[in-house]
Design a protein around this motif. Structure first.
Motif, short mmCIF file in Angstrom:
data_model
loop_
_atom_site.label_atom_id
_atom_site.label_comp_id
_atom_site.label_asym_id
_atom_site.label_seq_id
_atom_site.Cartn_x
_atom_site.Cartn_y
_atom_site.Cartn_z
N ASP A 1 1.80 37.15 -12.83
CA ASP A 1 1.24 38.49 -13.07
C ASP A 1 0.50 38.59 -14.40
O ASP A 1 0.54 39.61 -15.08
CB ASP A 1 2.34 39.56 -12.99
N SER A 2 -0.19 37.51 -14.77
CA SER A 2 -0.95 37.54 -16.02
C SER A 2 -2.44 37.40 -15.76
O SER A 2 -2.86 36.74 -14.81
CB SER A 2 -0.48 36.42 -16.96
N LEU A 3 -3.21 38.03 -16.60
CA LEU A 3 -4.66 37.93 -16.53
C LEU A 3 -5.13 36.78 -17.42
O LEU A 3 -4.54 36.52 -18.46
CB LEU A 3 -5.31 39.25 -16.96
N LEU A 4 -6.19 36.12 -17.01
CA LEU A 4 -6.75 35.00 -17.78
C LEU A 4 -7.76 35.48 -18.81
O LEU A 4 -8.00 34.81 -19.79
CB LEU A 4 -7.45 34.01 -16.84
N ASP A 5 -8.40 36.57 -18.55
CA ASP A 5 -9.48 37.14 -19.36
C ASP A 5 -10.80 36.38 -19.18
O ASP A 5 -11.82 36.97 -18.94
CB ASP A 5 -9.13 37.25 -20.84
N ARG A 6 -10.76 35.07 -19.34
CA ARG A 6 -11.99 34.28 -19.19
C ARG A 6 -11.63 32.82 -18.98
O ARG A 6 -10.50 32.41 -19.22
CB ARG A 6 -12.87 34.42 -20.43
N LEU A 7 -12.62 32.05 -18.56
CA LEU A 7 -12.53 30.59 -18.54
C LEU A 7 -13.37 30.11 -19.71
O LEU A 7 -14.44 30.64 -19.97
CB LEU A 7 -13.07 30.04 -17.22
N ASP A 8 -12.87 29.10 -20.44
CA ASP A 8 -13.60 28.69 -21.64
C ASP A 8 -14.46 27.45 -21.46
O ASP A 8 -15.14 27.03 -22.39
CB ASP A 8 -12.66 28.54 -22.83
N GLY A 9 -14.43 26.85 -20.27
CA GLY A 9 -15.26 25.68 -20.02
C GLY A 9 -14.58 24.36 -20.36
O GLY A 9 -15.11 23.30 -20.03
N GLY A 10 -13.43 24.39 -21.00
CA GLY A 10 -12.72 23.16 -21.35
C GLY A 10 -11.67 22.75 -20.33
O GLY A 10 -10.92 21.81 -20.53
N GLU A 11 -11.64 23.43 -19.21
CA GLU A 11 -10.62 23.16 -18.18
C GLU A 11 -10.98 21.87 -17.42
O GLU A 11 -12.13 21.65 -17.08
CB GLU A 11 -10.54 24.32 -17.20
#
Length: 166
Positions: free
Chosen positions: A67-77
């Protein structure tokens, strides 16, 4: 999956995963951040949505808390995290789950993601083990994993290993 599918997908989540509640905003955010990882399973007989899959890029060892939000992807995944795959009882054993995993593996490959991760809950771990997933350590204090319950298992597999077993 499209925005129009979110209501039915969230209703399916309540039925399939009653012990793991998440706000509707969580699935909506995953769809916004990584639409290639958000799928619906449709009954071929009548066209109704009978399941869904939600995945997103992540860093290995860092599962998001329930139940958590990620907010964004940073490109380092470098990992595709299988956040949730849920099928209504009448849709199981027909191959829809395996088809969803195949499509998610294809999305991981297309995105250059070399690993796939998930949090196995309930009695799901043996299914994932057959696809090559193994228990893996998590970074930090393990609080994110603990949010799924004491029996939750963080598991990873090489994308190519999963593809070979499908």
């Amino acid at each position: 999956m499209t925005g129009a599918d979110l209501d039915v997908a969230n209703r399916i989540a309540v039925v399939v995963h009653p012990g793991y509640p998440e706000r509707p905003e969580v699935m909506a955010e995953r769809l916004r951040l990584f639409p290639a990882g958000c799928l619906v399973a449709v009954d071929p007989a009548d066209g109704t949505v009978v399941g869904y899959a939600v995945a997103h890029p992540a860093r290995p060892g860092q599962p998001p808390a329930l139940d958590s939000l990620l907010d964004r992807l940073d490109g380092g995944e470098t990992c595709l995290h299988l956040h949730d795959i849920a099928l209504l009882p009448q849709a199981r054993r027909g191959g829809l789950g395996a088809r969803a995993v195949r499509r998610l593996v294809a999305a991981a490959r297309e995105g250059g993601l070399t690993q796939i991760s998930l949090v196995a809950v309930g009695d799901a771990a043996p299914y994932w083990e057959r696809l090559g997933f193994r228990d893996a350590p998590t970074a930090g204090d393990g609080g994110a994993l603990a949010s799924y319950g004491a029996a939750a298992r963080y598991m990873t597999a090489a994308t190519e290993a999963v593809a070979a077993r499908l």
